[in-house]
Structures are given as C-alpha cells and as structure tokens.
Design a protein around this motif. Sequence first.
Motif, PDB file in Angstrom:
ATOM      1  N   LEU A 181      87.304  -6.319  28.565  1.00  0.00           N
ATOM      2  CA  LEU A 181      86.538  -6.908  27.461  1.00  0.00           C
ATOM      3  C   LEU A 181      86.941  -6.324  26.117  1.00  0.00           C
ATOM      4  O   LEU A 181      86.232  -6.487  25.127  1.00  0.00           O
ATOM      5  CB  LEU A 181      85.036  -6.701  27.678  1.00  0.00           C
ATOM      6  N   ILE A 197      83.391   5.533  28.109  1.00  0.00           N
ATOM      7  CA  ILE A 197      83.883   4.556  29.079  1.00  0.00           C
ATOM      8  C   ILE A 197      83.594   3.144  28.565  1.00  0.00           C
ATOM      9  O   ILE A 197      82.545   2.880  27.991  1.00  0.00           O
ATOM     10  CB  ILE A 197      83.294   4.747  30.492  1.00  0.00           C
ATOM     11  N   GLY A 225      82.352  -7.806  21.465  1.00  0.00           N
ATOM     12  CA  GLY A 225      83.232  -8.545  22.368  1.00  0.00           C
ATOM     13  C   GLY A 225      82.716  -8.670  23.791  1.00  0.00           C
ATOM     14  O   GLY A 225      83.341  -9.314  24.618  1.00  0.00           O
ATOM     15  N   GLN A 226      81.555  -8.092  24.088  1.00  0.00           N
ATOM     16  CA  GLN A 226      81.079  -8.063  25.471  1.00  0.00           C
ATOM     17  C   GLN A 226      80.563  -9.422  25.930  1.00  0.00           C
ATOM     18  O   GLN A 226      80.424  -9.665  27.136  1.00  0.00           O
ATOM     19  CB  GLN A 226      79.986  -7.008  25.653  1.00  0.00           C
ATOM     20  N   ASN A 260      78.561   0.890  25.281  1.00  0.00           N
ATOM     21  CA  ASN A 260      79.469   1.625  24.393  1.00  0.00           C
ATOM     22  C   ASN A 260      80.224   0.714  23.442  1.00  0.00           C
ATOM     23  O   ASN A 260      80.747   1.171  22.428  1.00  0.00           O
ATOM     24  CB  ASN A 260      80.468   2.446  25.214  1.00  0.00           C
ATOM     25  N   ARG A 261      80.306  -0.568  23.757  1.00  0.00           N
ATOM     26  CA  ARG A 261      81.053  -1.492  22.888  1.00  0.00           C
ATOM     27  C   ARG A 261      80.161  -2.552  22.256  1.00  0.00           C
ATOM     28  O   ARG A 261      80.362  -2.932  21.108  1.00  0.00           O
ATOM     29  CB  ARG A 261      82.152  -2.203  23.698  1.00  0.00           C
ATOM     30  N   ALA A 289      79.043   1.283  30.057  1.00  0.00           N
ATOM     31  CA  ALA A 289      80.356   0.841  29.548  1.00  0.00           C
ATOM     32  C   ALA A 289      80.195  -0.348  28.604  1.00  0.00           C
ATOM     33  O   ALA A 289      80.938  -0.491  27.635  1.00  0.00           O
ATOM     34  CB  ALA A 289      81.287   0.489  30.696  1.00  0.00           C
ATOM     35  N   ILE A 290      79.231  -1.217  28.896  1.00  0.00           N
ATOM     36  CA  ILE A 290      78.954  -2.354  28.019  1.00  0.00           C
ATOM     37  C   ILE A 290      78.274  -1.856  26.742  1.00  0.00           C
ATOM     38  O   ILE A 290      78.598  -2.274  25.627  1.00  0.00           O
ATOM     39  CB  ILE A 290      78.037  -3.377  28.711  1.00  0.00           C
TER      40      ILE A 290
END
Lengths: 287, 164, 794
Positions: B63, B58, A34-35, A108-109, A105-106
């Motif tokens: 998003l 984190i 989803g980033q 991680n997803r 943080a990006i």
Amino acid sequence: MKSSSFAYERPADIQEALASKARWGLSAKYLAGGQSLIPAMNMRFNSSTCLIDLNGIKSMRGIREDGGELVIGALTRHEEVASSDLVQKKLPILVQASRYLAHIAIRNRGTFGGSVALAHPDAEWPAACLLLNARMRIAGPNGAREVPAADFFQGLYATALQEDDLLESIAIPVQSPSERSCVLELARRHGDFATAAVMARAQVENGALKNFAIVFFAVGDLPLCDKELDNSIQHIIAGGDLSRIPDIVKTSLMNQNIRADLYSDQKTKLHLSGVLARRAVEKLIEI
Amino acid sequence: MSNINVRFRLNAREVEAQTDPRMHVIDFLRKNFELSSPRVGCEHGVCGACTLRVDGDIVRGCLMLAVQLEGTSVETMEGLNVSGEISDLQQAFHERNATQCGFCTVGMLMASQDWLSKAKTCSRSAIREHLSGNYCRCTGYEAIVDAVYKVAIARGISSVKEEV
Amino acid sequence: MNAPIKALEQKSIEQRPWIGASVPRPNARRLVEGAAVYIDDIRLPKMLHICFVRSQYAHALIKSIDTQAASKANGVVAIYTGADLMKRVQPMVATLAHFKGMKAAAQHCLAVDRVCWQGEPMVAIVANSRHEAEDAAQLVIVDYEELPVVTDMETALDENAYVIHPELGTNLCFERVVTTDTYDDVSAKADFIVERTFRFPRHTGVCLEGRSVIGDFSAPDGRLTVYISHQAPHMIQDCYARLLSLTESAVRVICRDVGGSYGIKTHVYGDELATCAISMDLGRPVKFVADRAESFVSDIHSRDHRVLMRMAVNKDGAIKGISFDDRLAIGPYSVYPRTSVVEGNQIVNITGQWYQHESYHANMTNVYTNMAVYSNYRAVGHPVAVGITEGIVDVAARTIGMDPIEFRRKNLLRDNNFPCVTPSGMKFEGMSHEKCLDKIIGLMDLEKLRKEQIELRKKKIYRGIGVISMIEITNPSAMFYGVGGARISAQDGCTIRMEPSGSIVVLNGTGEQGQGTETVFAQIAADAVGVHMSNVKVVGGDTDATPYGGGTWASRAAGVGGEATLQAGLALRENILKLAAVVLETKAELLDIRNGNVFDRLTGQERTTLADLGRIAYFRPDTLGAFQAELCVTRHFVPKDYPFTFTNGSIACHLEVDVETGFIKLLKFWVVEDCGTILNEQLVDEQIRGALVQGIGPTLYEQCLYDERGQMLNGNMADYIVPFPAEMPDIIIGHVCTPTKSSQLGAKGAGEAGTAGAPAAILNALNDALTPFNVELFDMPFTPEKVLRSLGRI
C-alpha cells in the motif's frame, strides 16, 4: 492486481498541491495515507492520470492545542493521534477509538484527514468528528473555509469537499475534564470495519450523567446522530431504567437510512445499535 | 509514464533506482533489488504478508508506492538477518515450529518485533491483538503466540494476567 | 536377512533417538530468514509474464473476442484465446470409473465458445511484465451473450431447469445411494426418529501464496520443465504430458517452497496448463502467479451442502439407524483429474460409521452449477460427515434426555472390537474411541466446566460445551483413485544412498509444503540407517530426481512416504553392513550401526565409521575382492491391508455466546488424536492446530457468497472472512496410540483431523450454550445474525 499507470507529483506546500490538481483536473487524485486509495488502484477500481502526494507538506502534519481546541493536521497519521499524550489528555475518545482502528501497520500510514475526506461509513474518525462537533478546515482555489462536521458528512462517501478542495486540518473542541466517553464496536474480527458501532459522551455533574450524546456508525451511509434521541436517552438515564434504551434507539434510527451489508440486514443493524447504545450508557455510568 | 528516480536507504545502504510511479514498494524491492523476503499476499493491505519497516515503523509494502520511499530508511528481513536484531525471535519461531509454509513468516516476524520493541507488559491476548493484522493459514496462530511470548519473557517484559 | 530389522526392533527408544523426537525442522531455518524460494522468486532468462482475461459472467456465449488494441499495447508479446490453444491442449474430462454413472463435460484450459463460471479464464495475455499484461487485458473486448444461470442446487434438477451442458442432458453430475435395506423397518420400530437439516457453506482455501507456475519449454530438447506450487508433482507430470501431447519423460516437474496448499494445489487448473502450452508455443519461460482477486474465483471451492440427517434411536439410547440425504453444488465442470465427486462420496462412505448401528441409508446428489469450479479441499467430505453425525447424536441425546457423553459411550464402537466392517462397507483396523473420549474428558475437566456453566447461567452468561468423536481417512490405497482409472499414485518410493563421506541422502517424491515431511523422512532415515540426523539430506520436489510418488493429500505423507523411507533406510543399513563385513572380515549379523559408527554387537566396540566405508566403496573398490558395494537403494510402499487407514479422535469446544449480539467467542479447544505411531509430536500437534483453525473458518466466518446471477459477492480479503489471531483460541492436545499393523512404522496420518472435527464441536457447543432458550442452529457459518434470528431477537 497491478495499478494502471499514472503520473506522480509531490508538492511542497498546499498552494502547489492545489495548482497541481487544477492543472491535472478531475482524474487526478490526492494521495494521503494511501491505505484506501492504493488498494482501490491495485484492484483497478480507480485509475488516475496523476497522484498528487501530499506527504511532503509539513504544514499539514501535527497536532497542536489552540484555545480550547486541538487542531489536527490532515496528514497526521492515525498512530500519531493514537499515541499522542496531548490527545490522550484532551480528546481521549480518539485514543479509545484508535483501539479498533485497523492494525498498527495501517495506522502508521493512514491519515486522520484522509479518513475524514473519504468518509467511509464504517470509519472511526468521521464518527468522532460528528460527536465532537469538529470543524473541517478546507483550502480551495477560492480560499479557505470551515465546515462543521454536521454539514460536512453528506452521504455515502459524500462530503462537503468540492472537486478541487483540499482538507487541511480538523479543529476539535477538547473534551472537558469532567466528561466521560466511550467507543464500542462489534466487529467479526479485531480491527475490521464494524458490523455496528457507537461513540458516546456525557458530562458528569454531582455523580450523574448529563448532556448525553451518541453517534451510531457502520450502520448507515454516514455516521448518525439525533439530538432528540440524545435527549430521550438522557431522560431515561435520569429515570434509571436503561432497558428502555434499545427500543427508542431502533425507533429513531428506523427513520434514517440503515444500510445492510453482506452479513447483516437492516433489522440486525438496528438491533445491535440498540444494544450498543444501552451498553455505552452502562459503561459511562460505571466509569 | 516516465520513470522517477528514488534515493533511499535499504538495509543500511544508500541506494538509488528508477521506477514507474505505479510500482508498489514490494514489487519495486523484488524487481529492482532482487530481494525475495518482501512478498505479496493480497495487494489490498489485509493479509500482512508484505509487512516491512520504513523509518522504523511497520507498514504494508503493498500500500505504499516505491516513489514514496524517497529519503526514507527501509528495512527488510535481509537487513535484519545481518544485524541480528531478531535472532532470538527467529530461533524461537524455528524451535516452536511457528512457521510451516513460511509465506506469512516475514510479515509475522516484523509485526512481532514491532510489538516486542514497544511492549511494557505482555499477555497472550495482547500478542494476539497486536498480530491481528497478519494472516496465517497453516499454524492456527498458537505456536506463533507461544514463540513471541517466550521471547517477551526472555527479554524481560513482565507478564500480566490474561483477561478472561 | 532379518538381522538389521531385528536390530531396530531390539533398540529401545533411547537408542533410537530420532523417530518420536520433536526436532525442529532443518528446512524451516530459511523460512524464518525470509529466504524461502517460492515460484514467484524464480527468475529465468527471457521469462515472460501472463495475465488472464476472465469471464465477467457466470454463463454466457462468447460471440467474439477482439484483441486488436490489446496486441498493440506496450510490452505485449503474444495473446491466446481458447480457440488458439485447442490445437495444443487436450480437453479435460474428469470422470473416474469407480464413480458409476458419473457425467462430466469436456473442459478446455481456456474457455472456447462459452464461459461457464464467473472467473473462468478466456484469454491469455503474455507480456514483459504482469503490469503490462494487465494493461493490455483491459483493452480486450469480449462480446458476450448471457445465458441462464444455474446457482440453486435445490432446483437444478427440476424438470424445467436450464441444463448447463446439453450433451449431458442433465445438471446431475453424480449420485450415490448406499443402503443396508433395513433402515425403513428399523426406524419404524425405533422409539424416536430425530431429523435435522444441516447446511455447510461453500468456501475456499485462501492459500497465502497464490497458485503459481512457470512453464519452461526448451524446443531443442523437446522438454518442458514445470516449476509449480503444488502437492503432487508426479501427477502434474502425467497430466501435463498427456494433455500437452508430450511423452511422460519429456516433462519435468519441480516444486520448491509452497506457500500453503491444503488440497487447493492438488488439481489441474486450466490457467496453469495454458501457461505451459504457451511456453511450448513461444519457446520461452512463461510465469503465471494468481493474484488474490483471481484466486477467489478460480481456486477450487468446496463443501456447499444441504443435508437432511436422520437418526433412529431407542429411549435407552441405542442407535438403531442412520440415514441422510446430502445435496451439494459443484461448479460447471468436474475438476481434473480427481473429479468433483470425492467429497460427496466420502460422506456416503463414512457418516456415522464410528457408532454401532444396524441400518444405514445414505443418498448423495452432486449437482452442476455456474459457480466456481469445485473439488477436494482439506478433510474432503469429513467436516460434513462428522458434522451431521455428531450434530444428530447430540440432538438424539437431548431428545431422549440422556447426557451426550453417556449417549456416545453407549454407542461408540468398542475399542476391543476391531477389526470390523461397517454397514457402509468401510473396513476398520483398530480404533480407540472409548479411550479418546475418556482422555479428553479428563484433559478438559468436563465436570468443572459443567458446574461453571450452571453458575454462569444464573448471571446470564451463556457458555456451551461440545464434545465429539470422529474418524479420518488417511494413508489411502489404490482403492482411492487408481481403481477408477486415475493415474494418481497410491504408492511412494524412496531412494537412499550413502555418500563417500558417510552422509545420507534421501530422495523422496512425497513432497513438503510446510507440514514437515522432509524432517520426518530425515528422522526415519537417521534411525533406519543409524546416523545422526544432521547427516541426512532430504531431496524432494523434482520428478527427475525422486522415485515416482503420489504427493501429499489424504494425510498420506508420513504413513506412506515415511514407510518407503524406513524400508529404504533399513535396506541401506543391510548393504552397509555387508560391506563392513567384507572390510572388517567378519559376519554382517555381528555388526550394527549407531551414530555413523559401525560397532560389534557382542562387545560394543566401534570398529569403523561410515566415512571410512564410503571411502573404500567409492575410491578403493580394488580392496574388496569380488564384492560389489551397493550403497544406493530404493524401496516402495503402498498400503495393502486396508483400503484406507482410519484414525480416530475426540474434539471438544468451549465457547460463550453473547445472546444480545449473537457474537460467539471461542474460549478453548481440546483434541485427543489417535494417529498411530507419532514420528514428531510437535509437527503432529501443529498440524492438528492449523487444521482445527481452518475448520473454525467456515463454521463461524467463511462463505463464498453468490447472487442469483452467479456473481461472487465477497471475493476479496476484506469481505471473505478468514480467521485471524485475535479470535482464535488455544488448543490443548493429547494422544492415544493405536499403531497400524499395515506398515512397520505404524504411523497413520494426522494432517486433516482438526478440520474434520472443528465444525461438529462448535455446532454442539453452540447448541449446548443455547439450551436455556430452546433453540438450535445447524446452518453454517453461524453468523451473529443467524444466532439473533434463532433467539427471536430480530
């Protein structure tokens, strides 16, 4: 900057995902990390009738070793790749690349497969896949197939994925223990998409570099490589005068589609690619 | 579009709410749970003001969709205030004036604690690199680096020489 | 009575614990706990949300607006066009009388008949949620007829240029010439004239909290409450009252925590004004929060200059004259109420004025375009004035073969030669250029850096050093706005009162956005009255509660708001001692206050507490005879001696250029700042750091990029490049102190100096790094591509 409305489904396995997509059709989209997708939807550049969330499909996650290759599930997070001992050992170039990849943080997803499927021209994983001769394993309504990286990346955000395909995993031959590799990016700010970037690898035999290969990214519509250029650079390495590298790089890349961005025109991109190529060789030699 | 039920842990409490699928985590937490520490700054994942913790990692709240919180454990500053997990870091920020307008502060604290909890060694450049996903317009960053570095040393993370 | 003032003066710093101490900010505790309250955190009953349809074109006629489909969308309560709001909202014409000859067209809060910049708000959708408002906005159909677009400042005044506002007859907003009439003679006689063209990019503030407002109109009360993220609540009260045809007292403006402002939030914006007008129409609270995409095209932009700069200099290094031609591009309207000409005007006032020179000729042309509206942003005009001055100084030094430090030493105004009036007409009270320059050279160990530079060049590593001198306007008097007819207050007031418990409440309208004003006021009040700082509460940000104030801009909060606080505090002390004298049956001159206790000045004995005096004054006045205690006092302050209180300083930059890639790495900065009396050194230093990094932004990274159709190309956080932590350097700071005599505090301002000086320091350091290559750059931002081009690598 609020997204428009959409339906939401969360399939438990790949077959369910494919069936959802078939049911909703063209305007439904797969949601991985989803980033990239969610900012586009927040800005209303994209809208979907349905987001099909793949994050519940356990079979699409994880990194395993399989006969001389690592198989990375498409839903594996960037940070999982970056912090994996297995990857550090067998595909260290991915760990090297992850140092430039956005921010924690990006990472991680965001997912490995999501990045490959989107094929952003400045992204690290597509370039790595090209350099490492990865094979994309694709599931589709008509069954499974494999596409090698060289055929997979076709143009600006264009890949071999058909409308109803789902990228399931990426198989990558491991780097040999005698190999050296490096990633060099020039970005205005740490973690940004690069102005120009390279990934390079070479075998080491008797203290000398052999089988040099390099991919240029962030300068074209897709990651760029050329066997002839690799051979020419290998030749120069053997000869010893590395100052000749930038010119042959520029000559080679000039025949490809170099894309200017807001801050750098084609000449700048070509020049930086030449400098980075020479620096990559210097780095491989000194390691 | 019809709402979807989401069940998750929020700051150590089991909670449940209905949400429109298009709501991102920040808007969801602010609206459905009246939390004010989750903030939006850009809604494109760049500024870091929305940084919070999901399952210990984190993430950018702007998003992530609220519906994706199903079965997860979410921690916002409200929860960290109660647990006291970063009270040393909060005090260091306060004393060093590493917060001015405060808008970036929650995200900055989340990102700082994420680094502190994993770091084996510390240097100012490593701190700057790890916080490079968090935008601040007021401080110029130096006071923030000072505060995080001070806490790193106090927590026993050994200092290494800076790369020049 | 002079006794209390003398008492303060007699006290040494140990007895005056708060002024000058680097105390942490009491009101920052909530920030680190995530408990700040920004406008978006405020929820009012029946509140609605607004979203604006904004112009897609830089210049177009609005043929029609079809809101049929939009009005039927889920959750939509009302839709307003510019025509609808004309009944409620006066148009804004932003001219001021002291900018002679200035021309400005009337601007409506929402565009009427014509849009003049991409991003101009046109239609307001009011709905139950922002999501629903945005859904409806997509259904609005606007029929535009595109008009020619003006984006090039160099051709906007040509004979055949398209004129944006026919009623003005020109795209010229304002021009100003200041001349000593001697430049041509002087330059003809000088040994050298050096000349360079500088460019400063258009850029914008990028406050992390978008502009936010809630308009809450109560029809039965006839009162409008405006909750707004802003720096000047009284100005908003005045402007909104007049523009919405309300009496001044019918408007209350409340500011809570502000998530970044930097001047962006000192203006009147059409969308915010429209939000309040709509609340008046609906009789319900309406909230507007600008998201990031709309912020880029609707927050004011700034800078955008092309300057041809000249210096006439003799071979012995003496500066004989300074002259320049500055052209800048503003938006299509002059922004209300401060106008869009202050930036250029300041440049004309201050360029080069910290150097001795006989002749001065400044020519400034301010031109309308169809790019985003434009006005004052942190350090207004100074980055350009300091940039061109310090840039040309280094060029002059190089040209005559003189060390740039020696050149400065020769020409800077002498520390002991103040007060003086400059060729441009600026009055300087007292500065310390020589001291600051000496101090910074020591701080940075310039000699060591120079030696290292030489050694590294042999290894093909190219480092550069730039040292600059500068001035900054702070604490402005009414000469800044008032004289032009602007209802923007140069004065500030402070009400201080003692509560029954002996604690102190300070009501001050100056404002706080994170720079620490409330803390500094508490420090001042604590010392002025004689209590522990923890017993002082500061109230601000509410026009109903505080005395009339000017707000925070031009670095005035500490010097002006602080002085009002000091005077109010001293007056309260006097009144407390009068009360104590009655209670203790003695003379007020024999008493003083320390740490909340009243003590005998001769014996040092503590006689009573403020708490006890409070109890008596409020609850036992029957014991005071004829005496009436007055434990609530108000004092005002406005700078009167000088139109502006100038600070001065030195900034140095050390950087390294990778000549193969053009990438610049900032290694370190030093700043020596003279801002007079320092009230809280940590807060001052952090303002300097933040301001400096904000100045690095447009020097290396930031630029609002436009195409020839007036479309902004990089209006998002990925493509508009703001500084993030990894590339930013540490900044070493020192101080010199030349207090101003125009106030008792002696404090000057400090909030903008870093932004003013950073571009000059980087520019000089970059050109210093590149001297082996014989190239120079003056076109900011200094992107890698520009560096490579100048080096002939591409």
